[in-house]
Design an enzyme around this catalytic site. Structure first.
Site, PDB file in Angstrom:
ATOM      1  N   GLY A 147       0.791  -1.222   0.000  1.00 15.23           N
ATOM      2  CA  GLY A 147       0.000   0.000   0.000  1.00 15.23           C
ATOM      3  C   GLY A 147       0.822   1.269   0.000  1.00 15.23           C
ATOM      4  O   GLY A 147       0.461   2.259  -0.644  1.00 15.23           O
ATOM      5  N   HIS A 189      -0.882  -8.156   2.707  1.00 13.45           N
ATOM      6  CA  HIS A 189      -0.809  -8.698   4.069  1.00 13.45           C
ATOM      7  C   HIS A 189      -1.959  -8.244   4.948  1.00 13.45           C
ATOM      8  O   HIS A 189      -2.123  -8.736   6.066  1.00 13.45           O
ATOM      9  CB  HIS A 189       0.538  -8.354   4.716  1.00 13.45           C
ATOM     10  CG  HIS A 189       0.661  -6.955   5.222  1.00 13.45           C
ATOM     11  ND1 HIS A 189       0.518  -6.633   6.547  1.00 13.45           N
ATOM     12  CD2 HIS A 189       0.926  -5.791   4.584  1.00 13.45           C
ATOM     13  CE1 HIS A 189       0.690  -5.326   6.707  1.00 13.45           C
ATOM     14  NE2 HIS A 189       0.940  -4.794   5.532  1.00 13.45           N
ATOM     15  N   THR A 206      11.298  -6.450 -12.135  1.00 17.03           N
ATOM     16  CA  THR A 206      10.848  -7.828 -12.323  1.00 17.03           C
ATOM     17  C   THR A 206       9.744  -8.167 -11.328  1.00 17.03           C
ATOM     18  O   THR A 206       9.857  -7.897 -10.130  1.00 17.03           O
ATOM     19  CB  THR A 206      12.028  -8.800 -12.132  1.00 17.03           C
ATOM     20  OG1 THR A 206      13.052  -8.461 -13.066  1.00 17.03           O
ATOM     21  CG2 THR A 206      11.589 -10.236 -12.361  1.00 17.03           C
ATOM     22  N   ASN A 210      -7.838   3.002   9.714  1.00 14.64           N
ATOM     23  CA  ASN A 210      -7.197   1.827  10.290  1.00 14.64           C
ATOM     24  C   ASN A 210      -7.297   1.760  11.813  1.00 14.64           C
ATOM     25  O   ASN A 210      -7.175   0.689  12.403  1.00 14.64           O
ATOM     26  CB  ASN A 210      -5.728   1.764   9.872  1.00 14.64           C
ATOM     27  CG  ASN A 210      -5.001   3.076  10.102  1.00 14.64           C
ATOM     28  OD1 ASN A 210      -5.407   4.115   9.600  1.00 14.64           O
ATOM     29  ND2 ASN A 210      -3.909   3.046  10.853  1.00 14.64           N
ATOM     30  N   SER A 245      -3.027  -3.679  -0.065  1.00 14.94           N
ATOM     31  CA  SER A 245      -1.837  -4.368   0.442  1.00 14.94           C
ATOM     32  C   SER A 245      -2.193  -5.801   0.820  1.00 14.94           C
ATOM     33  O   SER A 245      -3.125  -6.031   1.591  1.00 14.94           O
ATOM     34  CB  SER A 245      -1.270  -3.626   1.659  1.00 14.94           C
ATOM     35  OG  SER A 245      -0.041  -4.179   2.054  1.00 14.94           O
ATOM     36  N   GLN A 285      -7.408  -0.976   4.194  1.00 12.89           N
ATOM     37  CA  GLN A 285      -8.173  -1.606   5.281  1.00 12.89           C
ATOM     38  C   GLN A 285      -9.527  -2.146   4.837  1.00 12.89           C
ATOM     39  O   GLN A 285     -10.233  -2.768   5.631  1.00 12.89           O
ATOM     40  CB  GLN A 285      -8.382  -0.601   6.419  1.00 12.89           C
ATOM     41  CG  GLN A 285      -7.132  -0.247   7.180  1.00 12.89           C
ATOM     42  CD  GLN A 285      -6.550  -1.406   7.963  1.00 12.89           C
ATOM     43  OE1 GLN A 285      -7.226  -2.387   8.254  1.00 12.89           O
ATOM     44  NE2 GLN A 285      -5.272  -1.315   8.308  1.00 12.89           N
ATOM     45  N   CYS A 294       2.404   0.983  12.390  1.00 17.38           N
ATOM     46  CA  CYS A 294       3.581   1.691  11.886  1.00 17.38           C
ATOM     47  C   CYS A 294       4.059   2.757  12.860  1.00 17.38           C
ATOM     48  O   CYS A 294       5.147   3.305  12.711  1.00 17.38           O
ATOM     49  CB  CYS A 294       3.271   2.332  10.538  1.00 17.38           C
ATOM     50  SG  CYS A 294       1.907   3.485  10.610  1.00 17.38           S
TER      51      CYS A 294
END
Length: 402
Positions: free
Chosen positions: A74, A213, A249, A163, A211, A191, A336
């Site tokens: 994200g 995860h 890549t 979040n 994102s 979220q 974070c």
């Protein structure tokens, strides 16, 4: 007999455990080690994995395959949009002068740091940035938004869901208002996916960030939705990957895992219902069995899995550590920002006092959370809060006798 403490994870807004289907698919995905850009046999397997994942992801969020750009998560997607739109408007010589003069940006006061700090970086470059206030209920100030949108606005970035509090924002309405002024609209939807149904074409946004995860896939994978015709300059220049929009890549394993979870998107409605019932049950017990507790933004539309509590007289960090020692994983705010002694900027922006923000706890449920786990957590939380409040009273009593 040795008794072991329960290990109960209630911090799904920070990250989610990798789901069983992804774990089962990873060994086979990992054998596709070739470069998807290669035209020989070693590239065909990875290319097919990426193609199938792109289709699954696009279908899951109501987009077309050409509108999906794979990223590492994200934060990269957010930076790509905010910086890329600015550079595009500044350097696209084919645009009329009035378009190139669009140097006004807007975001909400409760954005994730990946948006808010990027906006502040743009401000340091001379871009005019207006921060849209929110009230104590977590609702965005639509009057401020309407009054500050103008013909010079290039981009508005407002999150789909917060979040920390779970608050849902009126994204479709805000995107329509931005488009009426000729501005682009981005939503940080990190979220949202996995917790509420998402249809980007219906929302009408130009960009959206995701994102992996956060929805039971592996870290280091994510994607950016870029609506057809929404232009930006790439953040990462390099090869022709992602139709020249993101060089490098491809992370075949991460992208393949995204596709595995996205193919299960039809389960989201069922998960939304179960998480809502569990959260409501948990909050009802907490409010009836623990005194002086408030649920932040409880009267505002919010994610079905998120509960932000203010527990008077109980320090959030101390509660977190006490619960951790007993095997429960919760949070005091954004992951974070962990380690930051300052109270949550999101809660302060909503108008909570420093004491209220420091006495806050965030519980975020997941797809596999059970009623037994929730009840066990509430029982433990009651004991922890009672102990902390008793200790505080003792300290205050001792200080009176000094």
């Amino acid at each position: 007999m040795i008794q072991t403490k329960p290990m109960i994870y209630l911090d799904h807004n920070a990250t989610t455990p990798v789901c069983k289907e992804v774990l089962e698919a990873m060994p086979e995905l990992a054998t596709a080690w070739g470069n998807a850009s290669s035209i020989h046999w070693a590239g065909r397997g990875p290319k097919n994995i990426i193609r199938d994942a792109r289709k699954a992801v696009a279908d899951a969020v109501g987009a077309s395959t050409l509108e999906i750009i794979f990223t590492v998560g994200g934060s990269e997607a957010n930076n790509t949009v905010i910086k890329g739109v600015f550079e595009y408007f500044q350097t696209a010589q084919h645009l009329p002068p009035e378009q190139r003069r669009r140097t006004h940006y807007m975001c909400s006061a409760v954005e994730h740091p990946a948006v808010f700090k990027t906006m502040m970086h743009m401000k340091s470059l001379g871009v005019r940035v207006d921060v849209i206030p929110v009230n104590r209920r977590g609702e965005i100030d639509m009057k401020f938004y309407e009054e500050h949108l103008c013909e010079e606005t290039a981009l508005v970035s407002v999150m789909f869901a917060n979040n920390e509090t779970g608050t849902l924002f009126p994204i479709k309405q805000m995107a329509e208002m931005a488009h009426a002024k000729g501005a682009l609209f981005h939503t940080d939807a990190v979220q949202a996916f996995g917790k509420v149904p998402v249809n980007l074409h219906e929302l009408g946004v130009d960009f959206a960030s995701f994102s992996g995860h956060k929805f039971y896939s592996i870290k280091g994978s994510g994607f950016l939705y870029s609506r057809k015709g929404s232009n930006f300059s790439p953040l990462i220049h390099g090869g022709a990957q992602e139709r020249h929009r993101r060089g490098g890549t491809e992370n075949t394993l991460g992208i393949g895992c995204l596709g595995v979870v996205a193919s299960r998107a039809n389960l989201i409605a069922e998960k939304v219902k179960s998480m809502t019932l569990l959260r409501d049950h948990m909050e009802a017990r907490i409010l009836s069995e623990i005194s002086e507790v408030t649920v932040t933004a409880s009267e505002t539309p919010r994610l079905p899995n998120t509960s932000a509590l203010v527990l008077k007289g109980a320090d959030g960090e101390t509660m977190l550590m006490s619960l951790d020692l007993k095997g429960y994983a919760v949070s005091t705010g954004a992951a974070c920002s962990s380690g930051n002694p300052e109270p949550s900027p999101v809660l302060l922006a909503m108008g909570l006092t420093r004491d209220e923000a420091q006495n806050s706890l965030r519980i975020s449920l997941g797809w596999e959370t059970t009623l037994e786990q929730v009840d066990s957590f509430v029982d433990t939380l009651k004991a922890v809060v009672d102990r902390l409040r008793s200790l505080k009273k003792e300290e205050e009593g001792d200080s009176c006798h000094v």
